[in-house]
Design a protein around this motif. Structure first.
Motif, mmCIF file in Angstrom:
data_model
loop_
_atom_site.group_PDB
_atom_site.id
_atom_site.type_symbol
_atom_site.label_atom_id
_atom_site.label_comp_id
_atom_site.label_asym_id
_atom_site.label_seq_id
_atom_site.Cartn_x
_atom_site.Cartn_y
_atom_site.Cartn_z
ATOM 1 N N MET A 285 23.925 32.669 52.170
ATOM 2 C CA MET A 285 24.411 32.457 50.811
ATOM 3 C C MET A 285 25.542 33.448 50.532
ATOM 4 S SD MET A 285 22.011 32.528 47.448
ATOM 5 C CE MET A 285 22.677 32.470 45.781
ATOM 6 N N ILE A 286 26.731 32.936 50.285
ATOM 7 C CA ILE A 286 27.912 33.779 50.083
ATOM 8 C C ILE A 286 27.938 34.293 48.647
ATOM 9 C CG2 ILE A 286 30.431 33.811 50.094
ATOM 10 C CD1 ILE A 286 30.306 31.606 52.236
ATOM 11 N N LEU A 287 28.023 35.613 48.494
ATOM 12 C CA LEU A 287 28.079 36.253 47.182
ATOM 13 C C LEU A 287 29.411 36.985 47.048
ATOM 14 C CD1 LEU A 287 24.474 37.768 46.981
ATOM 15 C CD2 LEU A 287 25.250 35.484 46.359
ATOM 16 N N THR A 288 30.060 36.823 45.916
ATOM 17 C CA THR A 288 31.339 37.465 45.658
ATOM 18 C C THR A 288 31.172 38.599 44.643
ATOM 19 O OG1 THR A 288 31.853 35.850 43.937
ATOM 20 C CG2 THR A 288 32.570 35.327 46.172
ATOM 21 N N ASP A 289 32.295 39.211 44.270
ATOM 22 C CA ASP A 289 32.256 40.334 43.325
ATOM 23 C C ASP A 289 31.553 39.957 42.020
ATOM 24 O OD1 ASP A 289 34.204 40.712 45.314
ATOM 25 O OD2 ASP A 289 35.204 42.229 44.116
ATOM 26 N N GLY A 290 31.922 38.781 41.479
ATOM 27 C CA GLY A 290 31.353 38.364 40.211
ATOM 28 C C GLY A 290 29.875 38.061 40.280
ATOM 29 N N ASP A 291 29.372 37.683 41.467
ATOM 30 C CA ASP A 291 27.936 37.445 41.610
ATOM 31 C C ASP A 291 27.153 38.743 41.580
ATOM 32 O OD1 ASP A 291 28.238 34.640 41.905
ATOM 33 O OD2 ASP A 291 28.777 34.908 44.007
ATOM 34 N N LEU A 292 27.662 39.768 42.257
ATOM 35 C CA LEU A 292 26.961 41.047 42.298
ATOM 36 C C LEU A 292 27.093 41.825 41.001
ATOM 37 C CD1 LEU A 292 27.750 42.397 45.877
ATOM 38 C CD2 LEU A 292 25.584 41.547 45.010
ATOM 39 N N PHE A 293 28.294 41.845 40.460
ATOM 40 C CA PHE A 293 28.544 42.602 39.230
ATOM 41 C C PHE A 293 29.243 41.685 38.229
ATOM 42 C CE2 PHE A 293 28.277 45.830 42.548
ATOM 43 C CZ PHE A 293 27.362 46.704 41.983
ATOM 44 N N PRO A 294 28.460 40.933 37.461
ATOM 45 C CA PRO A 294 29.039 40.009 36.473
ATOM 46 C C PRO A 294 29.736 40.768 35.356
ATOM 47 C CG PRO A 294 26.661 40.113 36.232
ATOM 48 C CD PRO A 294 26.990 40.892 37.467
ATOM 49 N N PRO A 295 30.461 40.067 34.476
ATOM 50 C CA PRO A 295 31.155 40.747 33.369
ATOM 51 C C PRO A 295 30.200 41.622 32.557
ATOM 52 C CG PRO A 295 31.841 38.456 33.511
ATOM 53 C CD PRO A 295 30.741 38.621 34.503
ATOM 54 N N GLY A 296 30.676 42.837 32.278
ATOM 55 C CA GLY A 296 29.874 43.783 31.516
ATOM 56 C C GLY A 296 29.179 44.819 32.353
ATOM 57 N N THR A 297 29.117 44.603 33.680
ATOM 58 C CA THR A 297 28.436 45.566 34.549
ATOM 59 C C THR A 297 29.421 46.491 35.269
ATOM 60 O OG1 THR A 297 28.413 43.955 36.356
ATOM 61 C CG2 THR A 297 26.486 44.031 34.916
ATOM 62 N N VAL A 298 30.719 46.182 35.210
ATOM 63 C CA VAL A 298 31.756 47.080 35.730
ATOM 64 C C VAL A 298 32.552 47.573 34.529
ATOM 65 C CG1 VAL A 298 33.724 47.322 37.281
ATOM 66 C CG2 VAL A 298 31.860 45.757 37.876
ATOM 67 N N HIS B 73 51.018 48.453 36.875
ATOM 68 C CA HIS B 73 50.954 48.438 38.333
ATOM 69 C C HIS B 73 49.524 48.181 38.810
ATOM 70 C CE1 HIS B 73 55.014 49.541 38.173
ATOM 71 N NE2 HIS B 73 55.052 50.577 39.030
ATOM 72 N N ALA B 74 48.564 48.901 38.243
ATOM 73 C CA ALA B 74 47.172 48.761 38.683
ATOM 74 C C ALA B 74 46.633 47.366 38.384
ATOM 75 C CB ALA B 74 46.304 49.819 38.003
ATOM 76 N N ALA B 75 46.938 46.833 37.203
ATOM 77 C CA ALA B 75 46.447 45.503 36.839
ATOM 78 C C ALA B 75 47.050 44.436 37.739
ATOM 79 C CB ALA B 75 46.772 45.209 35.380
ATOM 80 N N SER B 76 48.328 44.573 38.080
ATOM 81 C CA SER B 76 48.978 43.592 38.942
ATOM 82 C C SER B 76 48.360 43.593 40.334
ATOM 83 C CB SER B 76 50.479 43.886 39.037
ATOM 84 O OG SER B 76 51.080 43.865 37.753
ATOM 85 N N LEU C 266 37.582 43.946 39.819
ATOM 86 C CA LEU C 266 38.288 44.968 39.032
ATOM 87 C C LEU C 266 39.348 44.354 38.131
ATOM 88 C CD1 LEU C 266 38.799 47.695 41.791
ATOM 89 C CD2 LEU C 266 37.200 47.779 39.874
ATOM 90 N N ALA C 267 39.763 43.137 38.436
ATOM 91 C CA ALA C 267 40.816 42.516 37.637
ATOM 92 C C ALA C 267 40.402 42.381 36.179
ATOM 93 C CB ALA C 267 41.168 41.152 38.221
ATOM 94 N N ARG C 268 39.108 42.230 35.911
ATOM 95 C CA ARG C 268 38.652 42.042 34.532
ATOM 96 C C ARG C 268 38.882 43.293 33.689
ATOM 97 N NH1 ARG C 268 34.226 39.408 37.201
ATOM 98 N NH2 ARG C 268 33.044 41.341 37.047
ATOM 99 N N ILE C 269 38.547 44.470 34.238
ATOM 100 C CA ILE C 269 38.691 45.683 33.417
ATOM 101 C C ILE C 269 40.160 46.059 33.235
ATOM 102 C CG2 ILE C 269 36.408 46.543 34.083
ATOM 103 C CD1 ILE C 269 37.779 48.512 35.959
ATOM 104 N N PHE C 270 40.997 45.779 34.240
ATOM 105 C CA PHE C 270 42.422 46.080 34.072
ATOM 106 C C PHE C 270 43.093 45.077 33.151
ATOM 107 C CE2 PHE C 270 41.765 48.461 38.082
ATOM 108 C CZ PHE C 270 42.260 49.687 37.661
ATOM 109 N N ASP C 271 42.606 43.863 33.157
ATOM 110 C CA ASP C 271 43.121 42.888 32.206
ATOM 111 C C ASP C 271 42.815 43.324 30.769
ATOM 112 O OD1 ASP C 271 44.242 40.134 31.653
ATOM 113 O OD2 ASP C 271 42.268 39.917 30.742
#
Length: 506
Positions: free
Chosen positions: A281-294, A312-315, A324-329
């Motif tokens: 079962m393939i798990l990605t970043d969002g599966d392990l740490f959904p919004p609100g946990t990072v 620069h960091a967000a790009s 990490l894109a969520r918190i930089f966004d």
């Protein structure tokens, strides 16, 4: 299945989910309305059989065994009318040169009625009671199994008729993957029968022919031609397992009803087989740490302006496709800045990414990655999960990132491992390492952490689905994903076991 039949099925246009749902619901409600009459007829006929066996009818001088046979014939005829859907399904398959459980049950009812008639019109026929009561119970069981199958199909297609854009669960070379794309092929898979149908097609013709041969040997071969229908009815009654249609209908209905409450659906047996055949079962970043946990605990800028550093960091984070894109966004919206154009973007297995932004070499990664890239770091920097930005090998900013494990994710991972499904962590976040996974989720060598190139390939969820949609998920989080995979695996096991037991008994 013949290759030409499979090719024709795959190339046929896919039906609309709402049309399939309405047809399944209509069939389900029709059978459900007739089930009450079938159960009543079955009860009356079973009581009559018990009464005849115990000799209770001997106290009624006017009721004889031949008259009882006529009564059973009439009740069986009424039951056949009520169970006409089973006859239509059975003889419809016969046109395609297939012998199905519905055909066996239909023949069993017809032969039982012929035996009831022979018991009345043939005086030399044996005095044994016809098997009509048991055939009617078998007909009721076949109806209920079909009713459950239609209910499962209805509930599964009802999820797709919501009109929302769900996550699609499909099988790829590396395992089972969830991604947001079109649900092509879901209805096509859901309408197909289970693997048990292939077993039935192979073995039921043998059972049917053998039953006729044995009936001839037991009647004509023994000098008892008047008992032919009774012998054939006895063999058909024994070979018509009550659980033939239950083997698929009951597990499907239960799974569909359970997943429907959780906002999920599986495309019938074939969809479950696609999902359940691979124990990865393939798990990605969002599966392990959904919004609100990072979360971002703070930032410190050493060079450039804060807006430039955040831009620069967000790009870089957005191009990496990591969580990490969520918190930089969010930083871009609150602190100001904009996404920059990137050139020569690259991943590094050491734990970072790089690109050229406005002619400058920008890198984003962990402290260890920065040290390997020759960036001088302040001595007071001790955070294990800090994300650092450097431009032209000069430290520009430090972002304090904290990872909060979710109880829901932890429970889902444990449930997956308990069901012998191996998680594959196809993550892109440079901070999510085997050491962090061990600290947050307490897993001990029960997962796979591929190389960077494999993680990038497995987590590539953009664009079209690589295969037909075997499952749908309408809720966020890892738990619905895990329940869909586990339910599919259990459905396949239940159907195979049920069909095997039914065939063995038959």
């Amino acid at each position: 299945e013949k290759p030409e039949e499979k090719e024709e099925w795959e190339q046929a246009p896919e039906r609309d989910a709402e049309d399939v749902m309405r047809e399944a619901h209509s069939g389900f409600t029709g059978i459900k309305k007739r089930m009450g009459a079938m159960l009543l007829l079955s009860a009356i006929m079973v009581v009559a059989a018990v009464a005849d066996y115990e000799g209770w009818f001997a106290y009624i001088s006017k009721l004889t065994s031949p008259m009882l046979s006529l009564l059973l014939l009439a009740l069986t005829l009424i039951a056949c009318v009520a169970g006409s859907s089973v006859f239509a399904r059975g003889f419809g398959a016969l046109r395609d040169r297939r012998v199905t459980p519905e055909l066996l049950v239909s023949l069993s009812c017809l032969v039982a009625m012929a035996d009831c008639a022979s018991a009345y019109f043939l005086p030399d026929r044996c005095a044994n009671m016809p098997f009509a009561p048991i055939t009617v119970v078998a007909l009721a069981a076949a109806m209920r199994g079909e009713m459950l199958r239609l209910r499962g199909l209805r509930d599964s297609c009802h999820m797709l008729s919501y009109g929302e854009n769900p996550y699609v669960v499909c099988g790829i070379a590396g395992g089972i993957r969830k991604q947001a794309c079109r649900a092509d092929g879901f209805v096509r898979l859901a309408e197909r029968e289970s693997q048990s149908a292939a077993w039935y097609d192979l073995l039921l013709p043998i059972i049917l022919v053998a039953g006729i041969v044995f009936a001839v040997l037991a009647s004509f071969g023994q000098g008892r031609p008047h008992d032919f229908f009774w012998c054939w009815s006895a063999i058909l009654t024994a070979s018509c397992s009550f659980s033939f249609t239950y083997a698929f209908g009951a597990p499907l209905a239960k799974m569909a009803a359970r997943l429907k409450k959780d906002g999920c659906a599986v495309a019938g047996y074939l969809g479950a087989e696609i999902i359940g055949r691979d124990a990865r079962m393939i798990l990605t970043d969002g599966d392990l740490f959904p919004p609100g946990t990072v979360v971002l605990n703070g930032m410190r800028v050493y060079a450039e302006s804060p807006e430039t550093a955040i831009s620069h960091a967000a790009s870089l984070a957005r191009e990496s496709g990591s969580g990490l894109a969520r918190i930089f966004d969010e930083l871009l919206r609150t602190q100001g800045g904009r996404y920059e154009k990137l050139d020569d973007f690259s991943f590094y297995r050491e734990g970072g990414v790089s690109a050229t932004i406005n002619g400058e070499a920008a890198i984003l990664g962990t402290s260890d990655f920065m040290a390997r890239m020759g960036v001088r770091l302040p001595k007071e920097l001790k955070m294990k999960t800090a994300v650092l930005l450097a431009v032209d090998k000069q430290l520009t900013a430090v972002f304090a990132v904290k990872y909060l494990p979710s109880d829901n994710v932890d429970a889902a991972i444990r449930m997956v491992v308990h069901n012998r499904i191996r998680p594959i962590f196809a993550v892109r976040d440079m901070n999510i390492t085997p050491a962090l996974i061990q600290r947050k989720f307490k897993l001990k060598r029960k997962y796979v952490f591929p190389e960077l190139s494999d993680r990038i390939a497995l987590s590539e969820t953009g664009g079209e689905s690589p295969g037909w949609a075997a499952g749908l998920i309408f809720r966020e989080g890892l738990m619905p994903y895990a329940e869909t995979v586990i339910a599919s695996k259990r459905l396949v096991s239940a159907v195979r076991a049920g069909a095997g037991i039914a065939l063995f008994g038959s």
